[in-house]
Design a protein around this motif. Structure first.
Motif, PDB file in Angstrom:
ATOM      1  N   HIS A 266       0.835  -1.206   0.000  1.00  0.00           N
ATOM      2  CA  HIS A 266       0.000   0.000   0.000  1.00  0.00           C
ATOM      3  C   HIS A 266       0.868   1.254   0.000  1.00  0.00           C
ATOM      4  O   HIS A 266       0.622   2.209  -0.763  1.00  0.00           O
ATOM      5  N   ALA A 267       1.911   1.249   0.832  1.00  0.00           N
ATOM      6  CA  ALA A 267       2.803   2.413   0.928  1.00  0.00           C
ATOM      7  C   ALA A 267       3.583   2.621  -0.360  1.00  0.00           C
ATOM      8  O   ALA A 267       3.805   3.762  -0.794  1.00  0.00           O
ATOM      9  N   LYS A 268       4.018   1.526  -1.006  1.00  0.00           N
ATOM     10  CA  LYS A 268       4.773   1.654  -2.255  1.00  0.00           C
ATOM     11  C   LYS A 268       3.915   2.267  -3.357  1.00  0.00           C
ATOM     12  O   LYS A 268       4.402   3.060  -4.169  1.00  0.00           O
ATOM     13  N   VAL A 269       2.655   1.861  -3.407  1.00  0.00           N
ATOM     14  CA  VAL A 269       1.762   2.428  -4.421  1.00  0.00           C
ATOM     15  C   VAL A 269       1.541   3.917  -4.150  1.00  0.00           C
ATOM     16  O   VAL A 269       1.542   4.740  -5.068  1.00  0.00           O
ATOM     17  N   GLU A 270       1.388   4.271  -2.880  1.00  0.00           N
ATOM     18  CA  GLU A 270       1.249   5.689  -2.536  1.00  0.00           C
ATOM     19  C   GLU A 270       2.492   6.475  -2.925  1.00  0.00           C
ATOM     20  O   GLU A 270       2.410   7.578  -3.480  1.00  0.00           O
ATOM     21  N   LEU A 271       3.663   5.896  -2.622  1.00  0.00           N
ATOM     22  CA  LEU A 271       4.925   6.570  -2.920  1.00  0.00           C
ATOM     23  C   LEU A 271       5.133   6.736  -4.424  1.00  0.00           C
ATOM     24  O   LEU A 271       5.756   7.695  -4.877  1.00  0.00           O
ATOM     25  N   ALA A 272       4.596   5.807  -5.210  1.00  0.00           N
ATOM     26  CA  ALA A 272       4.735   5.898  -6.668  1.00  0.00           C
ATOM     27  C   ALA A 272       3.986   7.103  -7.221  1.00  0.00           C
ATOM     28  O   ALA A 272       4.297   7.599  -8.313  1.00  0.00           O
ATOM     29  N   ALA A 273       2.988   7.583  -6.494  1.00  0.00           N
ATOM     30  CA  ALA A 273       2.237   8.797  -6.855  1.00  0.00           C
ATOM     31  C   ALA A 273       1.750   8.757  -8.307  1.00  0.00           C
ATOM     32  O   ALA A 273       1.981   9.675  -9.102  1.00  0.00           O
ATOM     33  N   ILE A 274       1.059   7.672  -8.649  1.00  0.00           N
ATOM     34  CA  ILE A 274       0.505   7.539  -9.999  1.00  0.00           C
ATOM     35  C   ILE A 274      -0.750   8.422 -10.082  1.00  0.00           C
ATOM     36  O   ILE A 274      -1.707   8.234  -9.329  1.00  0.00           O
ATOM     37  N   ALA A 275      -0.732   9.372 -10.982  1.00  0.00           N
ATOM     38  CA  ALA A 275      -1.843  10.338 -11.072  1.00  0.00           C
ATOM     39  C   ALA A 275      -3.165   9.633 -11.346  1.00  0.00           C
ATOM     40  O   ALA A 275      -3.246   8.720 -12.176  1.00  0.00           O
ATOM     41  N   HIS A 276      -4.224  10.046 -10.609  1.00  0.00           N
ATOM     42  CA  HIS A 276      -5.555   9.467 -10.806  1.00  0.00           C
ATOM     43  C   HIS A 276      -6.595  10.585 -10.603  1.00  0.00           C
ATOM     44  O   HIS A 276      -7.181  10.735  -9.526  1.00  0.00           O
ATOM     45  N   LEU A 285      -3.267   7.329  -7.398  1.00  0.00           N
ATOM     46  CA  LEU A 285      -3.800   5.971  -7.345  1.00  0.00           C
ATOM     47  C   LEU A 285      -3.671   5.408  -5.933  1.00  0.00           C
ATOM     48  O   LEU A 285      -2.645   5.576  -5.276  1.00  0.00           O
ATOM     49  N   THR A 286      -4.720   4.754  -5.454  1.00  0.00           N
ATOM     50  CA  THR A 286      -4.703   4.142  -4.121  1.00  0.00           C
ATOM     51  C   THR A 286      -5.189   2.701  -4.195  1.00  0.00           C
ATOM     52  O   THR A 286      -5.841   2.285  -5.165  1.00  0.00           O
ATOM     53  N   LEU A 287      -4.872   1.940  -3.138  1.00  0.00           N
ATOM     54  CA  LEU A 287      -5.297   0.545  -3.026  1.00  0.00           C
ATOM     55  C   LEU A 287      -6.130   0.365  -1.775  1.00  0.00           C
ATOM     56  O   LEU A 287      -5.885   0.985  -0.742  1.00  0.00           O
TER      57      LEU A 287
END
Length: 350
Positions: A266-276, A285-287
């Motif tokens: 979850h933290a890695k996806v947040e850190l990736a900061a994929i625009a949504h 983008l969040t999970l």
């Protein structure tokens, strides 16, 4: 004319004899049969010539100055092993001991002096045909061995492709079912923890609507890579569960450890900061994730584990998404219960 017969006609024959007259007669007889001839006058010269280029057959006199024919034949076998050309000994010795000596040295046949030319021609022809037939058989066997290896590699690749999601390169749902069943059976015997993480990309339909399906595919691939980077143990399995859902199977992992892995993803996806821009809860983008742990038993099924993880995921979504929820739904003994950070339901304990 067969391939073997044609090959014998093109054979190179090395004639080794210190008697010039006999050597010339042997050479003439072999050339008359269509063979190409090389000559040597001693065992030493024979060995030197063979090191430069191996003939297809050697006619070797037993009695030679220096290295005799028996020693030369044995040396050829030692030097070249299976590559050693067949040796036909030509000898004036006809006693049993000399015959045994010739075969023990590695000769495939022998003829006695004075040479019976018709017999010699037939024996040379027979030996060459047998040698080339054996060579052809070895080549066929080697070719078949290579084909079998290639077939096995192809089958392994087909099995791999059958278990891999083509888009994300994670394991697919079929692999998920097989692996989970396998680990369920094993951990039921061992009474070990089995944890499952279910992850869902929040508002993924809006992501596709906003950026297009091609970008959606790239997004799925990127999330898959982030999940795979988090899974450290070879025993764990990351899966594309379906659509925008992912799963992680964690054998021998209690709920605390599984929650740690899920939060790290979850933290890695947040850190990736994929625009949504289509998300209703974040600009990125969040999970949402659900985690469940079970100790497999005869009173439970792997469907219980999947249902528990799905319930936890549903709870995470109800609580506002972009979070991880977990639960320890397990048929367990009190002793196992104490090893987990979460209590099980009292009415489901033995």
């Amino acid at each position: 004319m067969t391939w073997v017969e044609l090959s014998t006609r093109l054979a190179h024959i090395l004639i080794v004899d210190d008697e010039k007259t006999l050597r010339m007669m042997l050479s003439h007889a072999m050339q008359k049969e269509g063979y190409q001839v090389i000559e040597a006058i001693s065992g030493e010269q024979c060995l030197d010539l063979c090191q430069q280029q191996l003939p297809d057959m050697i006619l070797l006199d037993a009695i030679l100055p220096g290295i005799d024919g028996f020693t030369c034949c044995a040396s050829l076998r030692t030097m070249f092993g299976e590559r050693c050309p067949p040796v036909l000994m030509i000898t004036s010795l006809n006693d049993q001991e000399s015959v045994d000596w010739a075969f023990n040295a590695g000769a495939v046949d022998y003829v006695t002096k004075p040479v019976h030319w018709a017999v010699l021609r037939q024996r040379v022809r027979r030996i060459l045909q047998a040698t080339w037939a054996m060579t052809e058989l070895r080549q066929t066997m080697e070719h078949e061995r290579v084909l079998m290896e290639q077939l096995e590699i192809a089958n392994r690749e087909l099995r791999r492709l059958a278990s891999i999601d083509s888009l994300t390169q994670l394991a697919n749902r079929r692999c998920f079912d097989e692996f989970l069943h396998q680990e369920w059976q094993r951990l039921r015997r061992e009474q070990g923890f089995l944890s499952l993480i279910l992850l869902d990309i929040d508002f993924f339909k809006s992501y596709n609507d906003t950026y297009g399906h091609q970008s959606g595919d790239e997004c799925l691939k990127r999330v898959a890579r982030l999940i795979e980077e988090t899974i450290k143990r070879p025993a764990d399995l990351a899966v594309r569960y379906g659509g925008e859902e992912f799963a992680v199977i964690l054998p021998n992992t209690p709920l605390e450890g599984a929650m740690h892995i899920a939060r790290e993803i979850h933290a890695k996806v947040e850190l990736a900061a994929i625009a949504h821009a289509g998300s209703r809860i974040s600009h990125h983008l969040t999970l949402s994730g659900g985690v469940a742990t079970i100790i497999p038993s005869h009173q439970s099924t792997l469907e219980d584990l999947i249902a528990s993880a799905d319930e936890a995921l549903y709870r995470a979504k109800l609580q506002g998404r972009n979070q991880i929820a977990g639960q320890f739904r397990i048929y367990c003994s009190q002793e196992k219960l104490q090893a987990s950070p979460e209590p099980c339901e009292p009415d489901r304990c033995d």
